[in-house]
Design a protein around this motif. Structure first.
Motif, PDB file in Angstrom:
ATOM      1  N   ASP A   1      45.646  67.700  46.405  1.00 14.45           N
ATOM      2  CA  ASP A   1      45.556  66.178  46.728  1.00 14.45           C
ATOM      3  C   ASP A   1      44.294  65.539  46.244  1.00 14.45           C
ATOM      4  OD1 ASP A   1      47.840  66.911  48.224  1.00 14.45           O
ATOM      5  OD2 ASP A   1      46.985  66.515  50.098  1.00 14.45           O
ATOM      6  N   PHE A   2      44.573  64.295  46.140  1.00 11.69           N
ATOM      7  CA  PHE A   2      43.216  63.633  45.459  1.00 11.69           C
ATOM      8  C   PHE A   2      43.513  62.156  46.112  1.00 11.69           C
ATOM      9  CE2 PHE A   2      46.592  63.405  42.195  1.00 11.69           C
ATOM     10  CZ  PHE A   2      46.678  61.777  42.001  1.00 11.69           C
ATOM     11  N   ASP A   3      42.420  61.225  45.815  1.00 11.47           N
ATOM     12  CA  ASP A   3      42.752  59.882  46.493  1.00 11.47           C
ATOM     13  C   ASP A   3      41.976  59.258  45.240  1.00 11.47           C
ATOM     14  OD1 ASP A   3      43.208  57.983  47.921  1.00 11.47           O
ATOM     15  OD2 ASP A   3      41.553  58.015  49.239  1.00 11.47           O
ATOM     16  N   LEU A   4      42.278  57.987  45.095  1.00 12.66           N
ATOM     17  CA  LEU A   4      41.923  57.016  44.352  1.00 12.66           C
ATOM     18  C   LEU A   4      41.293  55.862  44.892  1.00 12.66           C
ATOM     19  CD1 LEU A   4      44.422  57.109  41.305  1.00 12.66           C
ATOM     20  CD2 LEU A   4      41.873  57.908  41.135  1.00 12.66           C
ATOM     21  N   ALA A   5      40.285  55.058  44.589  1.00 14.98           N
ATOM     22  CA  ALA A   5      39.995  53.747  44.709  1.00 14.98           C
ATOM     23  C   ALA A   5      39.483  53.048  43.512  1.00 14.98           C
ATOM     24  CB  ALA A   5      38.945  53.750  45.710  1.00 14.98           C
ATOM     25  N   GLY A   6      39.563  51.661  43.656  1.00 17.66           N
ATOM     26  CA  GLY A   6      39.110  51.054  42.203  1.00 17.66           C
ATOM     27  C   GLY A   6      38.354  49.787  42.756  1.00 17.66           C
ATOM     28  N   PHE A   7      37.426  49.240  41.819  1.00 16.47           N
ATOM     29  CA  PHE A   7      36.470  48.375  41.934  1.00 16.47           C
ATOM     30  C   PHE A   7      36.500  47.526  40.732  1.00 16.47           C
ATOM     31  CE2 PHE A   7      35.250  52.171  44.309  1.00 16.47           C
ATOM     32  CZ  PHE A   7      35.312  51.935  45.606  1.00 16.47           C
ATOM     33  N   ALA A   8      36.965  46.262  40.785  1.00 16.71           N
ATOM     34  CA  ALA A   8      36.911  45.367  39.517  1.00 16.71           C
ATOM     35  C   ALA A   8      35.990  44.281  39.841  1.00 16.71           C
ATOM     36  CB  ALA A   8      38.177  44.876  39.356  1.00 16.71           C
ATOM     37  N   VAL A   9      35.286  43.639  38.867  1.00 18.56           N
ATOM     38  CA  VAL A   9      34.181  42.398  38.980  1.00 18.56           C
ATOM     39  C   VAL A   9      34.949  41.620  38.002  1.00 18.56           C
ATOM     40  CG1 VAL A   9      32.010  41.631  38.823  1.00 18.56           C
ATOM     41  CG2 VAL A   9      32.440  43.725  40.245  1.00 18.56           C
ATOM     42  N   GLY A  10      35.038  40.365  38.145  1.00 19.75           N
ATOM     43  CA  GLY A  10      35.617  39.272  37.190  1.00 19.75           C
ATOM     44  C   GLY A  10      34.399  37.997  37.368  1.00 19.75           C
ATOM     45  N   ALA A  11      34.826  36.997  36.517  1.00 18.20           N
ATOM     46  CA  ALA A  11      33.839  35.937  36.471  1.00 18.20           C
ATOM     47  C   ALA A  11      34.845  34.695  36.217  1.00 18.20           C
ATOM     48  CB  ALA A  11      32.793  35.968  35.582  1.00 18.20           C
ATOM     49  N   LEU A  12      34.115  33.742  36.806  1.00 19.24           N
ATOM     50  CA  LEU A  12      34.590  32.470  36.106  1.00 19.24           C
ATOM     51  C   LEU A  12      33.582  31.107  36.213  1.00 19.24           C
ATOM     52  CD1 LEU A  12      34.578  30.468  39.293  1.00 19.24           C
ATOM     53  CD2 LEU A  12      36.789  31.816  39.730  1.00 19.24           C
ATOM     54  N   GLU A  13      33.823  30.063  35.551  1.00 20.20           N
ATOM     55  CA  GLU A  13      32.693  29.178  35.465  1.00 20.20           C
ATOM     56  C   GLU A  13      32.600  28.399  36.535  1.00 20.20           C
ATOM     57  OE1 GLU A  13      30.408  28.940  33.484  1.00 20.20           O
ATOM     58  OE2 GLU A  13      31.131  29.660  31.552  1.00 20.20           O
ATOM     59  N   ARG A  14      31.611  28.266  37.298  1.00 24.01           N
ATOM     60  CA  ARG A  14      31.494  27.437  38.558  1.00 24.01           C
ATOM     61  C   ARG A  14      32.238  26.031  38.732  1.00 24.01           C
ATOM     62  NH1 ARG A  14      27.506  28.215  41.876  1.00 24.01           N
ATOM     63  NH2 ARG A  14      26.237  29.361  40.288  1.00 24.01           N
ATOM     64  N   GLY A  15      33.192  26.048  39.358  1.00 27.09           N
ATOM     65  CA  GLY A  15      33.876  24.603  39.692  1.00 27.09           C
ATOM     66  C   GLY A  15      35.254  24.978  39.472  1.00 27.09           C
ATOM     67  N   THR A  16      35.744  26.044  38.753  1.00 27.57           N
ATOM     68  CA  THR A  16      37.083  26.279  38.447  1.00 27.57           C
ATOM     69  C   THR A  16      37.893  27.161  39.225  1.00 27.57           C
ATOM     70  OG1 THR A  16      36.347  28.073  36.934  1.00 27.57           O
ATOM     71  CG2 THR A  16      36.281  26.085  35.965  1.00 27.57           C
ATOM     72  N   ALA A  17      37.385  27.656  40.437  1.00 25.98           N
ATOM     73  CA  ALA A  17      37.967  28.636  41.245  1.00 25.98           C
ATOM     74  C   ALA A  17      39.387  28.234  42.019  1.00 25.98           C
ATOM     75  CB  ALA A  17      37.108  29.073  42.680  1.00 25.98           C
ATOM     76  N   LEU A  18      40.170  29.139  41.809  1.00 29.34           N
ATOM     77  CA  LEU A  18      41.520  28.987  42.283  1.00 29.34           C
ATOM     78  C   LEU A  18      41.877  29.524  43.734  1.00 29.34           C
ATOM     79  CD1 LEU A  18      43.716  29.408  39.210  1.00 29.34           C
ATOM     80  CD2 LEU A  18      43.253  27.206  40.290  1.00 29.34           C
ATOM     81  N   PRO A  19      42.746  28.904  44.585  1.00 34.48           N
ATOM     82  CA  PRO A  19      43.576  27.693  44.553  1.00 34.48           C
ATOM     83  C   PRO A  19      42.612  26.669  44.543  1.00 34.48           C
ATOM     84  CG  PRO A  19      43.636  28.738  46.713  1.00 34.48           C
ATOM     85  CD  PRO A  19      42.814  29.754  46.052  1.00 34.48           C
ATOM     86  N   ASP A  20      43.177  25.603  43.899  1.00 35.45           N
ATOM     87  CA  ASP A  20      42.709  24.114  43.966  1.00 35.45           C
ATOM     88  C   ASP A  20      43.734  23.004  43.463  1.00 35.45           C
ATOM     89  OD1 ASP A  20      40.434  22.338  43.840  1.00 35.45           O
ATOM     90  OD2 ASP A  20      40.848  22.011  41.659  1.00 35.45           O
ATOM     91  N   GLY A  21      43.902  22.053  44.314  1.00 34.22           N
ATOM     92  CA  GLY A  21      44.928  20.950  43.916  1.00 34.22           C
ATOM     93  C   GLY A  21      46.191  21.461  44.122  1.00 34.22           C
TER      94      GLY A  21
END
Length: 346
Positions: A153-173
Protein backbone atom coordinates in the motif's frame (compact mmCIF):
# COMPACT_ATOMS: atom_id res chain seq x y z
CA UNK A 1 27.74 -8.62 28.28
CA UNK A 2 27.23 -7.07 24.87
CA UNK A 3 24.09 -6.47 22.92
CA UNK A 4 23.67 -6.81 19.21
CA UNK A 5 23.06 -3.36 17.73
CA UNK A 6 20.23 -2.65 15.37
CA UNK A 7 20.08 -0.39 12.36
CA UNK A 8 17.47 1.84 10.76
CA UNK A 9 17.28 -0.70 7.93
CA UNK A 10 16.67 -3.40 10.52
CA UNK A 11 13.71 -1.35 11.78
CA UNK A 12 12.31 -1.36 8.25
CA UNK A 13 13.55 1.90 6.75
CA UNK A 14 16.01 1.55 3.86
CA UNK A 15 17.84 4.85 3.30
CA UNK A 16 19.81 3.31 0.43
CA UNK A 17 16.55 2.51 -1.38
CA UNK A 18 15.44 6.10 -0.90
CA UNK A 19 18.71 7.37 -2.36
CA UNK A 20 18.38 4.96 -5.29
CA UNK A 21 14.89 6.31 -5.96
CA UNK A 22 16.12 9.91 -6.02
CA UNK A 23 18.78 8.99 -8.59
CA UNK A 24 16.24 7.08 -10.66
CA UNK A 25 13.75 9.96 -10.83
CA UNK A 26 16.21 12.82 -11.45
CA UNK A 27 15.84 12.57 -15.25
CA UNK A 28 12.05 12.61 -14.95
CA UNK A 29 12.17 15.74 -12.80
CA UNK A 30 14.69 17.38 -15.14
CA UNK A 31 12.35 16.75 -18.09
CA UNK A 32 9.80 19.14 -16.50
CA UNK A 33 12.16 22.14 -16.43
CA UNK A 34 10.57 25.45 -17.44
CA UNK A 35 11.38 29.15 -17.20
CA UNK A 36 11.80 30.04 -13.54
CA UNK A 37 12.88 26.62 -12.30
CA UNK A 38 16.26 27.13 -10.62
CA UNK A 39 17.63 23.81 -9.36
CA UNK A 40 17.24 20.06 -9.56
CA UNK A 41 16.36 17.59 -6.83
CA UNK A 42 18.46 17.18 -3.71
CA UNK A 43 18.22 20.47 -1.86
CA UNK A 44 16.31 21.12 1.33
CA UNK A 45 13.78 23.15 -0.67
CA UNK A 46 12.84 23.79 -4.28
CA UNK A 47 13.66 27.17 -5.77
CA UNK A 48 11.62 29.11 -8.33
CA UNK A 49 12.27 32.55 -9.86
CA UNK A 50 8.99 34.37 -10.59
CA UNK A 51 10.74 37.16 -12.49
CA UNK A 52 12.43 34.65 -14.79
CA UNK A 53 8.99 33.12 -15.41
CA UNK A 54 7.84 36.47 -16.81
CA UNK A 55 5.82 37.94 -13.94
CA UNK A 56 5.99 41.60 -12.90
CA UNK A 57 3.37 41.90 -10.13
CA UNK A 58 2.44 38.29 -9.35
CA UNK A 59 -0.09 36.84 -6.96
CA UNK A 60 0.63 33.26 -5.95
CA UNK A 61 -2.09 30.62 -5.98
CA UNK A 62 -1.65 27.24 -4.24
CA UNK A 63 -3.58 23.97 -4.36
CA UNK A 64 -3.20 20.56 -2.78
CA UNK A 65 -5.04 17.29 -3.37
CA UNK A 66 -4.77 13.53 -3.65
CA UNK A 67 -6.42 10.91 -5.85
CA UNK A 68 -8.65 9.23 -3.27
CA UNK A 69 -9.51 5.55 -3.35
CA UNK A 70 -8.64 5.29 -7.03
CA UNK A 71 -5.30 4.36 -5.47
CA UNK A 72 -6.86 1.10 -4.29
CA UNK A 73 -7.43 -0.01 -7.89
CA UNK A 74 -3.91 1.04 -8.91
CA UNK A 75 -2.42 -0.90 -6.00
CA UNK A 76 -4.56 -3.99 -6.55
CA UNK A 77 -3.84 -4.16 -10.29
CA UNK A 78 -0.21 -3.01 -10.19
CA UNK A 79 -1.01 -0.40 -12.86
CA UNK A 80 0.63 2.59 -11.19
CA UNK A 81 2.08 4.37 -14.24
CA UNK A 82 -0.67 6.97 -14.67
CA UNK A 83 -1.83 7.56 -11.10
CA UNK A 84 0.75 10.36 -10.92
CA UNK A 85 -0.99 12.11 -13.81
CA UNK A 86 -4.17 12.05 -11.71
CA UNK A 87 -2.30 13.60 -8.81
CA UNK A 88 -1.02 16.50 -10.90
CA UNK A 89 -4.35 17.02 -12.66
CA UNK A 90 -6.33 17.27 -9.45
CA UNK A 91 -4.12 20.17 -8.34
CA UNK A 92 -3.34 22.09 -11.53
CA UNK A 93 -6.90 21.91 -12.90
CA UNK A 94 -7.95 23.70 -9.71
CA UNK A 95 -5.25 26.36 -10.09
CA UNK A 96 -6.33 27.30 -13.60
CA UNK A 97 -9.88 27.90 -12.34
CA UNK A 98 -8.46 30.89 -10.46
CA UNK A 99 -6.88 32.13 -13.69
CA UNK A 100 -3.42 31.01 -12.57
CA UNK A 101 -0.66 29.41 -14.62
CA UNK A 102 0.78 26.38 -12.77
CA UNK A 103 4.48 26.96 -12.14
CA UNK A 104 5.78 24.16 -9.95
CA UNK A 105 4.73 20.96 -8.24
CA UNK A 106 5.83 18.89 -5.25
CA UNK A 107 4.70 15.40 -4.33
CA UNK A 108 4.45 13.39 -1.13
CA UNK A 109 4.70 9.60 -1.45
CA UNK A 110 4.26 7.44 1.67
CA UNK A 111 4.51 3.67 1.94
CA UNK A 112 5.30 0.91 4.41
CA UNK A 113 8.21 -0.52 2.41
CA UNK A 114 9.78 1.35 -0.47
CA UNK A 115 9.77 -0.55 -3.75
CA UNK A 116 12.05 1.53 -5.95
CA UNK A 117 10.69 0.42 -9.32
CA UNK A 118 7.03 1.00 -8.46
CA UNK A 119 7.80 4.33 -6.79
CA UNK A 120 9.82 5.47 -9.79
CA UNK A 121 6.95 4.61 -12.16
CA UNK A 122 4.61 6.67 -10.01
CA UNK A 123 6.95 9.67 -10.00
CA UNK A 124 7.52 9.32 -13.74
CA UNK A 125 3.74 9.61 -14.12
CA UNK A 126 3.83 12.76 -11.99
CA UNK A 127 6.53 14.16 -14.27
CA UNK A 128 4.42 13.37 -17.33
CA UNK A 129 1.51 15.29 -15.81
CA UNK A 130 3.79 18.22 -15.04
CA UNK A 131 5.17 18.33 -18.57
CA UNK A 132 1.65 18.27 -20.03
CA UNK A 133 0.57 21.16 -17.82
CA UNK A 134 3.72 23.26 -18.14
CA UNK A 135 4.86 23.12 -14.51
CA UNK A 136 8.19 22.04 -13.06
CA UNK A 137 8.56 19.15 -10.63
CA UNK A 138 10.97 20.82 -8.20
CA UNK A 139 10.84 18.56 -5.16
CA UNK A 140 8.95 16.13 -3.00
CA UNK A 141 9.14 13.72 -0.12
CA UNK A 142 9.32 9.94 0.02
CA UNK A 143 8.32 8.57 3.42
CA UNK A 144 8.97 4.92 4.27
CA UNK A 145 6.90 4.15 7.37
CA UNK A 146 6.85 0.50 8.39
CA UNK A 147 3.84 -0.44 10.42
CA UNK A 148 1.72 2.39 9.02
CA UNK A 149 0.70 0.78 5.72
CA UNK A 150 -0.20 -2.76 4.71
CA UNK A 151 2.18 -4.57 2.35
CA UNK A 152 2.16 -2.93 -1.07
CA UNK A 153 0.00 0.00 0.00
CA UNK A 154 0.96 3.64 -0.49
CA UNK A 155 -0.55 7.10 -0.39
CA UNK A 156 0.01 10.18 -2.52
CA UNK A 157 -0.51 13.90 -2.07
CA UNK A 158 0.37 16.72 -4.41
CA UNK A 159 1.06 20.41 -3.99
CA UNK A 160 0.97 22.89 -6.87
CA UNK A 161 1.78 26.60 -6.94
CA UNK A 162 0.81 28.93 -9.75
CA UNK A 163 0.77 32.65 -10.40
CA UNK A 164 -1.29 35.34 -12.05
CA UNK A 165 -0.76 39.04 -12.54
CA UNK A 166 -2.47 41.14 -9.90
CA UNK A 167 -6.03 42.07 -10.90
CA UNK A 168 -6.60 39.12 -13.24
CA UNK A 169 -7.97 36.52 -10.80
CA UNK A 170 -11.04 34.52 -11.74
CA UNK A 171 -13.99 34.28 -11.43
CA UNK A 172 -14.64 37.85 -12.49
CA UNK A 173 -17.49 39.44 -14.41
CA UNK A 174 -19.87 36.47 -14.42
CA UNK A 175 -23.28 37.82 -15.45
CA UNK A 176 -26.70 36.72 -16.60
CA UNK A 177 -26.58 35.57 -20.21
CA UNK A 178 -23.06 34.12 -20.01
CA UNK A 179 -22.72 30.77 -21.77
CA UNK A 180 -21.53 27.54 -20.13
CA UNK A 181 -19.03 25.60 -22.24
CA UNK A 182 -18.47 22.08 -20.95
CA UNK A 183 -15.25 20.21 -21.76
CA UNK A 184 -15.56 16.43 -21.99
CA UNK A 185 -13.95 14.30 -19.31
CA UNK A 186 -11.85 11.17 -19.88
CA UNK A 187 -13.97 9.01 -17.60
CA UNK A 188 -14.47 9.06 -13.86
CA UNK A 189 -11.26 11.07 -13.28
CA UNK A 190 -10.41 10.95 -9.52
CA UNK A 191 -13.63 11.32 -7.54
CA UNK A 192 -16.34 8.90 -6.46
CA UNK A 193 -14.18 5.77 -6.44
CA UNK A 194 -15.55 4.50 -3.14
CA UNK A 195 -18.91 4.27 -4.90
CA UNK A 196 -17.29 2.89 -8.08
CA UNK A 197 -15.67 0.09 -6.07
CA UNK A 198 -18.95 -0.66 -4.33
CA UNK A 199 -20.77 -0.92 -7.69
CA UNK A 200 -18.08 -3.27 -9.04
CA UNK A 201 -18.45 -5.42 -5.92
CA UNK A 202 -22.25 -5.51 -6.34
CA UNK A 203 -21.78 -6.56 -9.97
CA UNK A 204 -19.46 -9.39 -8.91
CA UNK A 205 -16.66 -8.06 -11.11
CA UNK A 206 -12.92 -8.20 -10.47
CA UNK A 207 -10.44 -5.72 -11.88
CA UNK A 208 -9.21 -8.27 -14.43
CA UNK A 209 -12.73 -8.97 -15.76
CA UNK A 210 -13.81 -7.45 -19.05
CA UNK A 211 -15.12 -3.93 -18.65
CA UNK A 212 -18.91 -3.71 -19.28
CA UNK A 213 -18.38 -0.33 -20.98
CA UNK A 214 -15.28 -1.15 -23.05
CA UNK A 215 -11.65 -0.22 -22.63
CA UNK A 216 -10.23 -3.65 -21.79
CA UNK A 217 -10.14 -5.05 -18.25
CA UNK A 218 -12.34 -3.19 -15.76
CA UNK A 219 -9.44 -2.06 -13.59
CA UNK A 220 -7.50 -0.62 -16.51
CA UNK A 221 -10.60 1.13 -17.88
CA UNK A 222 -11.30 2.75 -14.51
CA UNK A 223 -7.68 3.92 -14.22
CA UNK A 224 -7.96 6.21 -17.25
CA UNK A 225 -6.15 9.31 -15.95
CA UNK A 226 -7.81 12.62 -15.13
CA UNK A 227 -7.74 14.94 -18.12
CA UNK A 228 -5.37 17.91 -17.90
CA UNK A 229 -7.22 21.07 -18.96
CA UNK A 230 -4.50 23.59 -18.15
CA UNK A 231 -3.11 24.55 -21.55
CA UNK A 232 -6.48 24.81 -23.37
CA UNK A 233 -8.00 26.72 -20.43
CA UNK A 234 -5.08 29.18 -20.32
CA UNK A 235 -5.32 29.69 -24.07
CA UNK A 236 -9.01 30.53 -23.70
CA UNK A 237 -8.36 32.90 -20.78
CA UNK A 238 -5.66 34.73 -22.74
CA UNK A 239 -7.96 35.04 -25.78
CA UNK A 240 -10.45 37.01 -23.66
CA UNK A 241 -14.07 36.54 -22.69
CA UNK A 242 -13.67 33.89 -19.96
CA UNK A 243 -15.40 34.99 -16.76
CA UNK A 244 -14.98 31.83 -14.70
CA UNK A 245 -14.03 28.15 -14.69
CA UNK A 246 -15.21 25.23 -12.60
CA UNK A 247 -13.28 21.97 -12.25
CA UNK A 248 -15.93 19.25 -11.92
CA UNK A 249 -14.59 17.05 -9.14
CA UNK A 250 -16.20 15.77 -5.92
CA UNK A 251 -19.73 17.12 -5.76
CA UNK A 252 -20.14 17.00 -9.54
CA UNK A 253 -21.81 19.76 -11.50
CA UNK A 254 -24.29 20.24 -8.67
CA UNK A 255 -21.76 21.54 -6.16
CA UNK A 256 -18.92 22.89 -8.31
CA UNK A 257 -20.73 25.21 -10.72
CA UNK A 258 -22.25 27.30 -7.88
CA UNK A 259 -18.72 28.03 -6.62
CA UNK A 260 -18.17 30.46 -9.52
CA UNK A 261 -21.61 32.10 -9.44
CA UNK A 262 -22.07 35.53 -7.78
CA UNK A 263 -24.95 36.05 -5.38
CA UNK A 264 -28.25 36.18 -7.21
CA UNK A 265 -27.07 34.20 -10.23
CA UNK A 266 -27.10 30.49 -11.01
CA UNK A 267 -26.22 28.00 -13.71
CA UNK A 268 -29.02 26.58 -15.84
CA UNK A 269 -27.72 23.32 -17.31
CA UNK A 270 -29.36 21.47 -20.20
CA UNK A 271 -28.76 17.80 -19.44
CA UNK A 272 -29.57 16.83 -23.02
CA UNK A 273 -26.72 18.89 -24.48
CA UNK A 274 -24.26 16.01 -24.18
CA UNK A 275 -24.41 12.21 -24.03
CA UNK A 276 -23.60 10.31 -20.87
CA UNK A 277 -20.40 8.26 -21.41
CA UNK A 278 -20.60 4.48 -21.07
CA UNK A 279 -18.84 4.26 -17.70
CA UNK A 280 -21.51 6.47 -16.12
CA UNK A 281 -24.32 4.55 -17.83
CA UNK A 282 -22.92 1.39 -16.27
CA UNK A 283 -22.52 2.97 -12.83
CA UNK A 284 -26.02 4.44 -12.92
CA UNK A 285 -27.62 1.23 -14.15
CA UNK A 286 -25.71 -1.28 -12.05
CA UNK A 287 -25.89 0.86 -8.94
CA UNK A 288 -29.48 2.02 -9.52
CA UNK A 289 -28.26 5.61 -9.03
CA UNK A 290 -30.75 8.41 -9.28
CA UNK A 291 -29.97 11.27 -11.65
CA UNK A 292 -29.52 13.51 -8.61
CA UNK A 293 -26.97 11.12 -7.07
CA UNK A 294 -25.09 10.76 -10.35
CA UNK A 295 -24.81 14.52 -10.86
CA UNK A 296 -23.55 15.26 -7.35
CA UNK A 297 -21.08 12.36 -7.17
CA UNK A 298 -19.47 12.14 -10.62
CA UNK A 299 -18.48 14.49 -13.43
CA UNK A 300 -21.02 12.72 -15.70
CA UNK A 301 -18.86 13.35 -18.76
CA UNK A 302 -18.05 17.04 -18.18
CA UNK A 303 -14.70 17.61 -16.49
CA UNK A 304 -14.36 21.39 -16.76
CA UNK A 305 -16.86 24.19 -17.38
CA UNK A 306 -15.96 27.63 -18.72
CA UNK A 307 -18.34 30.52 -18.07
CA UNK A 308 -17.88 32.86 -21.04
CA UNK A 309 -19.32 36.03 -22.49
CA UNK A 310 -22.15 35.26 -24.92
CA UNK A 311 -20.52 37.17 -27.78
CA UNK A 312 -17.28 35.18 -27.32
CA UNK A 313 -18.82 31.72 -26.92
CA UNK A 314 -18.47 30.49 -30.50
CA UNK A 315 -14.91 31.78 -30.94
CA UNK A 316 -13.81 30.28 -27.63
CA UNK A 317 -15.48 26.96 -28.39
CA UNK A 318 -13.58 26.83 -31.67
CA UNK A 319 -10.30 27.72 -29.95
CA UNK A 320 -10.83 24.96 -27.38
CA UNK A 321 -11.60 22.44 -30.13
CA UNK A 322 -8.39 23.47 -31.89
CA UNK A 323 -6.63 22.71 -28.59
CA UNK A 324 -7.99 19.16 -28.70
CA UNK A 325 -11.01 19.51 -26.42
CA UNK A 326 -14.50 18.15 -27.03
CA UNK A 327 -16.75 21.12 -26.29
CA UNK A 328 -20.45 21.13 -25.43
CA UNK A 329 -22.58 24.23 -24.99
CA UNK A 330 -24.31 23.01 -21.83
CA UNK A 331 -26.25 25.99 -20.53
CA UNK A 332 -26.47 29.61 -19.49
CA UNK A 333 -26.14 31.85 -16.45
CA UNK A 334 -29.43 33.28 -15.23
CA UNK A 335 -31.02 34.83 -12.15
CA UNK A 336 -31.56 32.40 -9.28
CA UNK A 337 -30.11 30.96 -6.14
CA UNK A 338 -29.48 27.27 -6.85
CA UNK A 339 -28.29 25.33 -9.89
CA UNK A 340 -31.12 24.43 -12.25
CA UNK A 341 -31.26 21.42 -14.54
CA UNK A 342 -33.55 20.93 -17.51
CA UNK A 343 -34.11 17.78 -19.55
CA UNK A 344 -32.88 14.33 -18.57
CA UNK A 345 -29.36 13.00 -18.80
CA UNK A 346 -29.08 10.17 -21.29
Amino acid sequence: MTKNGITYAGAGVDIDAGNALVERIKPAAASTARAGAMAGLGGFGGLFDLKAAGYTDPVLVAATDGVGTKLRIAIDTGHVDTIGVDLVAMCVNDLVCQGAEPLFFLDYFATGKLEVDAAARIVEGIAAGCRASGCALIGGETAEMPGMYAAGDFDLAGFAVGALERGTALPDGVQAGDILLGLASDGVHSNGYSLVRKVAEMAGLGWDDASPFGGGPLGAALLAPTRLYVKPALAAIRAGGVHGLAHITGGGLTENLPRVMPDGLTAHVDLESWSLPGVFRWLAGQGALSETELLKTFNAGIGMVLVVAADRAEALAELLRDQGETVHRIGIVEAGGTIRYSGSIS
